[in-house]
Motif scaffolding. Structure first.
Motif, PDB file in Angstrom:
ATOM      1  N   LEU A 168       0.821  -1.211   0.000  1.00 51.32           N
ATOM      2  CA  LEU A 168       0.000   0.000   0.000  1.00 51.32           C
ATOM      3  C   LEU A 168       0.858   1.264   0.000  1.00 51.32           C
ATOM      4  O   LEU A 168       0.555   2.229  -0.723  1.00 51.32           O
ATOM      5  CB  LEU A 168      -0.951  -0.007   1.197  1.00 51.32           C
ATOM      6  N   TYR A 171       2.617   1.580  -3.596  1.00 54.26           N
ATOM      7  CA  TYR A 171       1.694   2.042  -4.633  1.00 54.26           C
ATOM      8  C   TYR A 171       1.113   3.416  -4.310  1.00 54.26           C
ATOM      9  O   TYR A 171       0.797   4.185  -5.219  1.00 54.26           O
ATOM     10  CB  TYR A 171       0.615   0.990  -4.898  1.00 54.26           C
ATOM     11  N   GLY A 172       0.988   3.752  -3.032  1.00 55.42           N
ATOM     12  CA  GLY A 172       0.551   5.097  -2.643  1.00 55.42           C
ATOM     13  C   GLY A 172       1.553   6.148  -3.104  1.00 55.42           C
ATOM     14  O   GLY A 172       1.174   7.200  -3.637  1.00 55.42           O
ATOM     15  N   THR A 176       0.842   8.954  -5.897  1.00 56.27           N
ATOM     16  CA  THR A 176       1.042  10.353  -5.507  1.00 56.27           C
ATOM     17  C   THR A 176       2.007  11.052  -6.458  1.00 56.27           C
ATOM     18  O   THR A 176       1.730  12.168  -6.930  1.00 56.27           O
ATOM     19  CB  THR A 176       1.561  10.451  -4.056  1.00 56.27           C
TER      20      THR A 176
END
Length: 184
Positions: A168, A171-172, A176
């Motif tokens: 998470l 990929y965050g 972003t």
């Protein structure tokens, strides 16, 4: 007569205690266990390292070339487990289960580890095929990966985070950065 009944109860309790999952002692009887592989599982969280446990919960895993380890998983303690039903083993006995795990371990103790085609998942599949789990001898790394993803449970909340948080976060950051660069 009373002693016989209490002895039978004690044997039943001993058997039930042996079959209990005990994460603190890393005992997962009749389970397939899974742990993330750093880097690889961060990119694809459904891919990780797999092992199979004996009827007493001892973890066996194909840890590398010519190496099936016992109670020392290659990438750390299990974060997920999938409890299987010993009654679905051909013969339905702990002895058949353990013999299949032992035979798979002996075979894989003489094999080269090949990441994409003959790996820890293949080792677990062989054990299930040898015991003819659920009447099948067609277990393979693909169906094990998918079924494990669907049926396994996390050992704890912390283990759930260990499995999913790196994915998470990675990929965050990617999303972003992509959004920020596209806004300019």
């Amino acid at each position: 007569m009373m002693a016989d009944a209490s002895e039978a109860d004690a044997l039943t309790n001993d058997k039930e205690d042996c079959e209990k999952i005990d994460p603190d002692k890393s005992r997962f009887p009749y389970c397939i266990v899974w742990t993330p592989i750093p880097g690889l599982s961060w990119l694809l969280p459904f891919i990780g390292h797999m092992g199979i446990c004996t009827s007493s919960g001892v973890i066996r895993d194909f840890a590398g070339p010519y190496c099936v380890s016992e109670d020392d998983m290659a990438f750390g303690r299990p974060t997920k487990y999938w409890r299987l039903d010993v009654s679905k083993v051909c013969g339905g006995s702990p002895e058949v289960w353990d013999a299949a795990v032992r035979d798979a371990s002996q075979q894989y103790g003489h094999k080269m580890h090949i990441l994409c085609c003959d790996n820890c998942h293949s080792y677990v599949a062989l054990a299930l095929n040898l015991m003819r789990y659920d009447g099948s001898s067609t277990w393979n790394m693909i169906n094990l990966c998918l079924l494990s993803l669907l049926h396994s449970k996390h050992v704890s909340i912390a283990d759930s985070l260990k499995t999913w948080l790196p994915f998470l976060l990675l990929y965050g950051v990617i999303i972003t950065v992509t959004v920020v660069l596209n806004v300019r």
